[in-house]
Motif scaffolding. Sequence first.
Motif, PDB file in Angstrom:
ATOM      1  N   UNK A   1       0.782  -1.236   0.000  1.00  0.00           N
ATOM      2  CA  UNK A   1       0.000   0.000   0.000  1.00  0.00           C
ATOM      3  C   UNK A   1       0.816   1.291   0.000  1.00  0.00           C
ATOM      4  N   UNK A   2       1.919   1.387   0.782  1.00  0.00           N
ATOM      5  CA  UNK A   2       2.636   2.669   0.755  1.00  0.00           C
ATOM      6  C   UNK A   2       2.981   3.100  -0.667  1.00  0.00           C
ATOM      7  N   UNK A   3       3.499   2.184  -1.431  1.00  0.00           N
ATOM      8  CA  UNK A   3       3.874   2.538  -2.804  1.00  0.00           C
ATOM      9  C   UNK A   3       2.652   2.861  -3.652  1.00  0.00           C
ATOM     10  N   UNK A   4       1.648   1.997  -3.490  1.00  0.00           N
ATOM     11  CA  UNK A   4       0.451   2.188  -4.306  1.00  0.00           C
ATOM     12  C   UNK A   4      -0.215   3.529  -3.992  1.00  0.00           C
ATOM     13  N   UNK A   5      -0.211   3.874  -2.716  1.00  0.00           N
ATOM     14  CA  UNK A   5      -0.839   5.139  -2.343  1.00  0.00           C
ATOM     15  C   UNK A   5      -0.058   6.299  -2.915  1.00  0.00           C
ATOM     16  N   UNK A   6       1.260   6.187  -2.851  1.00  0.00           N
ATOM     17  CA  UNK A   6       2.108   7.245  -3.399  1.00  0.00           C
ATOM     18  C   UNK A   6       1.789   7.454  -4.879  1.00  0.00           C
ATOM     19  N   UNK A   7       1.700   6.336  -5.593  1.00  0.00           N
ATOM     20  CA  UNK A   7       1.450   6.421  -7.029  1.00  0.00           C
ATOM     21  C   UNK A   7       0.057   6.940  -7.338  1.00  0.00           C
ATOM     22  N   UNK A   8      -0.863   6.676  -6.413  1.00  0.00           N
ATOM     23  CA  UNK A   8      -2.241   7.064  -6.658  1.00  0.00           C
ATOM     24  C   UNK A   8      -2.591   8.428  -6.101  1.00  0.00           C
TER      25      UNK A   8
ATOM     26  N   UNK B   1      -8.621  10.831   1.314  1.00  0.00           N
ATOM     27  CA  UNK B   1      -7.264  10.423   0.999  1.00  0.00           C
ATOM     28  C   UNK B   1      -6.396  10.461   2.251  1.00  0.00           C
ATOM     29  N   UNK B   2      -6.552  11.494   3.056  1.00  0.00           N
ATOM     30  CA  UNK B   2      -5.731  11.569   4.265  1.00  0.00           C
ATOM     31  C   UNK B   2      -6.022  10.380   5.182  1.00  0.00           C
ATOM     32  N   UNK B   3      -7.297  10.080   5.335  1.00  0.00           N
ATOM     33  CA  UNK B   3      -7.700   8.983   6.235  1.00  0.00           C
ATOM     34  C   UNK B   3      -6.951   7.712   5.851  1.00  0.00           C
ATOM     35  N   UNK B   4      -7.032   7.382   4.567  1.00  0.00           N
ATOM     36  CA  UNK B   4      -6.422   6.117   4.131  1.00  0.00           C
ATOM     37  C   UNK B   4      -4.907   6.206   4.054  1.00  0.00           C
ATOM     38  N   UNK B   5      -4.405   7.394   3.706  1.00  0.00           N
ATOM     39  CA  UNK B   5      -2.957   7.534   3.688  1.00  0.00           C
ATOM     40  C   UNK B   5      -2.402   7.343   5.099  1.00  0.00           C
TER      41      UNK B   5
ATOM     42  N   UNK C   1      -3.699   5.666   7.626  1.00  0.00           N
ATOM     43  CA  UNK C   1      -3.783   4.278   8.106  1.00  0.00           C
ATOM     44  C   UNK C   1      -2.799   3.362   7.391  1.00  0.00           C
ATOM     45  N   UNK C   2      -2.767   3.501   6.074  1.00  0.00           N
ATOM     46  CA  UNK C   2      -2.135   2.447   5.282  1.00  0.00           C
ATOM     47  C   UNK C   2      -0.737   2.804   4.811  1.00  0.00           C
ATOM     48  N   UNK C   3      -0.356   4.080   5.029  1.00  0.00           N
ATOM     49  CA  UNK C   3       0.983   4.445   4.577  1.00  0.00           C
ATOM     50  C   UNK C   3       1.762   5.084   5.724  1.00  0.00           C
ATOM     51  N   UNK C   4       1.200   6.145   6.260  1.00  0.00           N
ATOM     52  CA  UNK C   4       1.934   6.898   7.270  1.00  0.00           C
ATOM     53  C   UNK C   4       2.306   6.047   8.483  1.00  0.00           C
ATOM     54  N   UNK C   5       1.370   5.230   8.933  1.00  0.00           N
ATOM     55  CA  UNK C   5       1.669   4.404  10.103  1.00  0.00           C
ATOM     56  C   UNK C   5       2.817   3.444   9.822  1.00  0.00           C
ATOM     57  N   UNK C   6       2.861   2.966   8.600  1.00  0.00           N
ATOM     58  CA  UNK C   6       3.945   2.047   8.259  1.00  0.00           C
ATOM     59  C   UNK C   6       5.266   2.792   8.361  1.00  0.00           C
ATOM     60  N   UNK C   7       5.306   4.018   7.846  1.00  0.00           N
ATOM     61  CA  UNK C   7       6.513   4.824   7.950  1.00  0.00           C
ATOM     62  C   UNK C   7       6.875   5.036   9.415  1.00  0.00           C
ATOM     63  N   UNK C   8       5.844   5.287  10.234  1.00  0.00           N
ATOM     64  CA  UNK C   8       6.095   5.693  11.599  1.00  0.00           C
ATOM     65  C   UNK C   8       6.347   4.508  12.534  1.00  0.00           C
ATOM     66  N   UNK C   9       5.485   3.502  12.439  1.00  0.00           N
ATOM     67  CA  UNK C   9       5.559   2.407  13.410  1.00  0.00           C
ATOM     68  C   UNK C   9       5.908   1.062  12.777  1.00  0.00           C
TER      69      UNK C   9
END
Lengths: 338, 278, 449, 259
Positions: free
Chosen positions: A211-218, A292-296, A298-306
């Motif tokens: 998801x992190x990559x996919x979200x970035x691309x999307x 977009x923020x909500x899903x970013x 959950x599915x991207x930012x948290x991965x970066x952070x935690x």
Amino acid sequence: MKVLKLKKHNLNDYLDSLRVWGEVYGPVKQGEKYIYGQLDDLSKLDTKMLRTILPVKKFLMPPKFNTFTFDENKYKAELENIPNRIVFGVHPCEIHGLLILDKFFLERFPDPFYGERRRKTAILGLSCVPDDKCFAKSTNTHYVESGFDLAFNDLDNYYLVWVGSSLGDDLVRIRLDLFEEDIKEKDLKHYMEWRNWRDSQYKLNVNLTAMPDIMELNYSSPVWDELGDKCLSCGACSMVCPTCPCYNMSDQIRPSQFTGKRERTWDSCMFKQFALVAGGHNFREARSQRVRLWYTHKLKAFITEFGKAACIGCGRCIDTCPVDINVKTVVKALKGGK
Amino acid sequence: MANNVYLPEPMRIVRRYDLIDDVRFFQVRPLEMERALQLNYLPGQFMMVSLAGVGEAPFSISSTPSRPGLLEFGIRKVGIITEELFKLKENEVIGVRGPFGNGFPIDKFEKKDLIIVVGGLGAVPLRSLLLYTLDNRDRFGRIFFLYGARRPAEMLFRREFMELKSREDLHSMLTVDKDDTGRWTEQVGLVTALFKNLKDIDPQNTYATVCGPPVMYKFVIDEIIKLGIPKHQILMTLERRMHCGVGKCGHCVIGSIYTCMDGPVFSYWDVMHMKDLI
Amino acid sequence: MEKSTKVKFNQIRIPALARVEGHGNITVEVLKGKVKDVKLNIPEGPRLFESLVIGKTPEEATSIVPRICAICSVSHRYAAIRAFERALNYKETKATHQLRTLMHYGEMIESHALHAFALALPDFVGYPSAIAMVDKFAPQILKALKLKKFGNLVMEVTNARWTHGENATVGGFGLAPTHKQLFDIKWQAQELIADAEEMVELLRNLSYPTSMEDGIVFMCLKPPTDQYGFVGDRVLISTGEEHPIEKYKELSNERVVEHSTSKRCRYNDRPYVVGALARMNLLGERLRGRAGECFKRCYSLSWIRNPLYGNLAQAIEILYSLEHIPQLIDSILKKIKTLETDAKIQKQPTGTGKNVGAVEAPRGTLYHYYEVNRGIVTGANLVIPTTQNFDSMETHIRVAAQNLLANIENKPLAALTAQERKDIELIFEMIVRSYDPCISCSVHMVEVK
Amino acid sequence: MNKPKVGFYNLSGCSGCLLTILNCENQLLDVFNGAEVVSFLMAQSNNVEKELDIAFIDGSVTTDEQEEFLHELRPRTKKVVCLGSCSCYGGVQAMENEKGTWLKRFNKVYGKKPFKVVKPFESKPVDAFIPVDYYLPGCPIDADQFLYNYARLLRGLPADVPKTPVCLECKWHENECLLLKDKLCLGPVTSAGCKAKCPSHNLPCIGCFGPADESNLTSEFSLLKEKGYTFPEIERKLRLFGGVKFIKQFKSLWKKAQK
Ligand SMILES: Cc1cc2nc3c(=O)[nH]c(=O)nc-3n(C[C@H](O)[C@H](O)[C@H](O)COP(=O)(O)OP(=O)(O)OC[C@H]3O[C@@H](n4cnc5c(N)ncnc54)[C@H](O)[C@@H]3O)c2cc1C
Ligand code: SF4
Ligand code: SF4
Ligand code: SF4
């Protein structure tokens, strides 16, 4: 970890005995859904529950509570009247949710309001069987090793009980006579069979790894606009999500004297005024930006952070959003890559 | 709970006057001296200021930790809380908690040249940095201070900055877009025009810090980039709505960033690669 | 609030009635010592409710009509429910009936406590408001507020809100109260009985002016049992007659008058009175328990001539309601396990039919009549207690004016001292207030065809 | 310190919002002590009409007399606050607005020879006549919300009312979503503040707090259409309490829907 056995017919007696430590809560049917309700009457307990409407976070940071009372400029934190509580029936995924909240609230700048409630809330986990909205296996949150005080694993006519904390141990000792300590070979076998069977029950698979990559691309995908057009901005998704922590503050005073309280209420980034600042600038005016923020987050930012997503696969958003915007549909739409 | 990060600490307003029309200077200090001595913070950090019954809002610290015992703010009247703050008189008590935010990476500035670019209200946090570096002058290289205001009457700390002009260890340049007084002795023109005065910049050994209204960033950063300063050595402060200051309430979130903890100071590189930052 | 119309030399005018719900003013014209004309003017804006409910479903109509008036919103809701259920052949379950009765008691207590103690009482003791009375009458005012709060609690528990709760609707309740909530109400009711009795005594010991006394015709609903009560399908009249509520039109004879946006009613061309006083006069003998004792202690022949006793009648009704709540709740609690399903809303009303339903609102008999065609309201007619009382109010003001002027030798109005004028005006206001008029209610109800 | 002078007024409505204030039995003394209540016709008789700091108005405007009153009130009042859906949006009595049927309905009710005391017209919100500073919606207003804002206003702070929809509070109460059970619930487009009273009693929200700050009517409409409701049915529900504000919003929707 210590593991014990409890005969099923002893569960109610056991829970009843826990009242010496605190108020006992557990899954209770509300219409066709479940909630964590107070078990003043144990016959209300329903262990077949799937997901509750609100997650356990409601005990640790209630939808609305006072942080401080004040007069003029003296603030007094409201931390004293928090009762001891026992919440029975917390599923593994939700305990993962708690671990995320723990990280969030207790690591950098510990939040005493959360911390104090967490300390006074005993978490009694309970194994579960998924329905078609659960995808905890995809998020790898269908088993849990920590974060609970006791964890009950349902095996036909008895529970295997994991003791996960020193408090858990104390709680067991309240009625040690109800537990059996010798775990036999056949129990282990039984447990492994159950695990295999249960793993095979997951029907929904939502793969979040890429998801992190996919979200970035999307980032500029029209998917967000479509979702934004549909979203009712009702905020229900944030309320029910076990890992949504956002809140608002407001000061309340009395009409005739200067005393009051500083109240904290759940908020949602789905609301228009969430990112509004003085002077009227809104950083997320459009609904699409908010979805977009909500899903970013959950599915991207948290991965970066935690290091992992803030989605625990409980299926609450799937069960809640009236217009079908949820982790399942959003991930699908993004991967469909319009 | 000994350390409640949400607990506002009572502080007394010791001085209060108008910097410009709608921006007021507040000097506050803790009620007890012991506590005043313990105050510690970095330039670029902010505090949450509380008015019981009204609410809380974040404000950058304008004073420098090198002059201990006091906190200074420059507050613009824009809404509910700020309006109520303006009604307060000297000796009244407000609630303050903090400091929060990352602040400027002072240690990295060590021995480096520093370009401080200010527009409008941006003078509040950058004054803290400027005064700090001046108080510790030997730890830093050359210091350039570029401040643009719309009119002379809109320049914050005007007298203070004018006095600094006489310092030989500081290259201070003040400019106004338009001089409507006829008595303005400094430059006239946009702050970007001051960049032509910057000579012999060694980009790898220079940090630039920018704070001002959103419209200013783009143009100023273009100029800094032209000087060849690397993107991660360009620092700016951002603003978001905040209710906690400690990364909990969620209002300042941008992607994975909590402006209150990971900021408010960001490098230009952060801003470029993280969407939605500005 | 009202236009500052100049007071004419031959008029006594009270420009804006205070401590009543809605807007009214009084003009009394006197010519050569004789009261020539009495007008209770009602300039309240019309809202045309009768036309608003047309084209709506019975459920929607049941949500709309309580907005006629907040103070008796529960009665409006209840009357509408009764009318729709009678029209569409619904039979209320026992549980539903019990909860509705409880809800109705809540309104009686709240509304009566507000009126008798906070709006009417200040006149008798010479204060501009109940709040102003706190200096000298703090314990009494606090008791009154406690009673009022309790009434609100009962409505909140049964109907979801103090005012305009939506829980009670055609066919049943959205959600039944819990054991705990009901038990709490019972508990509190028992505790408040003594307070209520004390308030009855307080009102009993006031001195009641007599200048307006005159014979009155009373009307109220006849409870189906031989007990006291607030609902029924037949109407009792103090003339000894009895009629089914279906004859509500002949009983009320509504007509339009120029000086009021509210219509007026008469029976056999005589003004008549509905409300607590009417119920006491017609049914008071049926009261038992402490309310019965209070009734015996308080009742006198003046009650059939003097509207001011309406306040005392209300206080006794508070006591009556409080006394009945514990036994009502006991009987509900007996079947608490199935209460939720027993009181649940039955099917959506989709049928065709027409009928009238009536309840005793705190201020008197309230009729709702509806025509429904395949689940859509096609006709409505509502007769409101205050509308029925207006003519009687005017009559009593006329009698009082005549008597009071006679007391001061029929001085020309221009010669009245300020104090004399004030005293007369106060009596007029007390008369109007004693009817506990609900003016916004009264304004909107007439038949749409 | 001088107490702020406040007045409570009632136009055409059920007085439920003023009653809600009188229903705050425990805080009633607070309400009257926190300010100088110079006019409150429903509760006291020593009323004077003079300069005001705050005027609270409940009820909608339906007569010439009320209109004149508003014009007289505004210049002597610092802040005008609308209490309840009537004064904010026109109230239930405005549900048929802009259909052009008012006169016909009026004549039907009062006949050809009506009263003379006032000149009536179709219900309008207060801000159709004078500028309004703050709105506290609800039919009736919520007592806690009133007390909170009353205290704020007395302190000179602006009113603060929820801008979120009912669903927020509905979820706090852990109700089953009625929309998901195919009921016509207006929660997502209705302003919060009522503590989700109706859904908490298994009853769909009928919108008595009026439109939420950001009501995605288009999405609500298409969702309800999917569930089998017709446009007139949905419009009728929204009109019940949404008053002029929702009516404005449909107009554009109508156009879209007809395409
Ligand atoms: C890190 C940081 C540093 C700041 N430094 C300064 C400073 O030095 N001087 C100065 O004048 N202003 C500063 N601000 C902006 C200041 O916080 C806002 O002007 C202030 O919050 C406005 O509050 P208000 O109640 O008067 O306005 P309102 O618009 O009435 O505020 C309503 C609510 O929104 C929130 N809010 C509104 N705008 C902002 C905003 N821009 N940032 C955060 N929360 C907001 C407030 O918490 C408040 O509760 C700073 C903001 C941040 C984030
Ligand atoms: S995504 Fe769904 S649940 Fe979340 S705010 Fe939008 S409509 Fe509501
Ligand atoms: S029941 Fe209504 S108010 Fe509650 S969540 Fe569902 S749509 Fe929203
Ligand atoms: S749920 Fe809707 S109709 Fe019910 S009280 Fe709240 S806003 Fe009004």
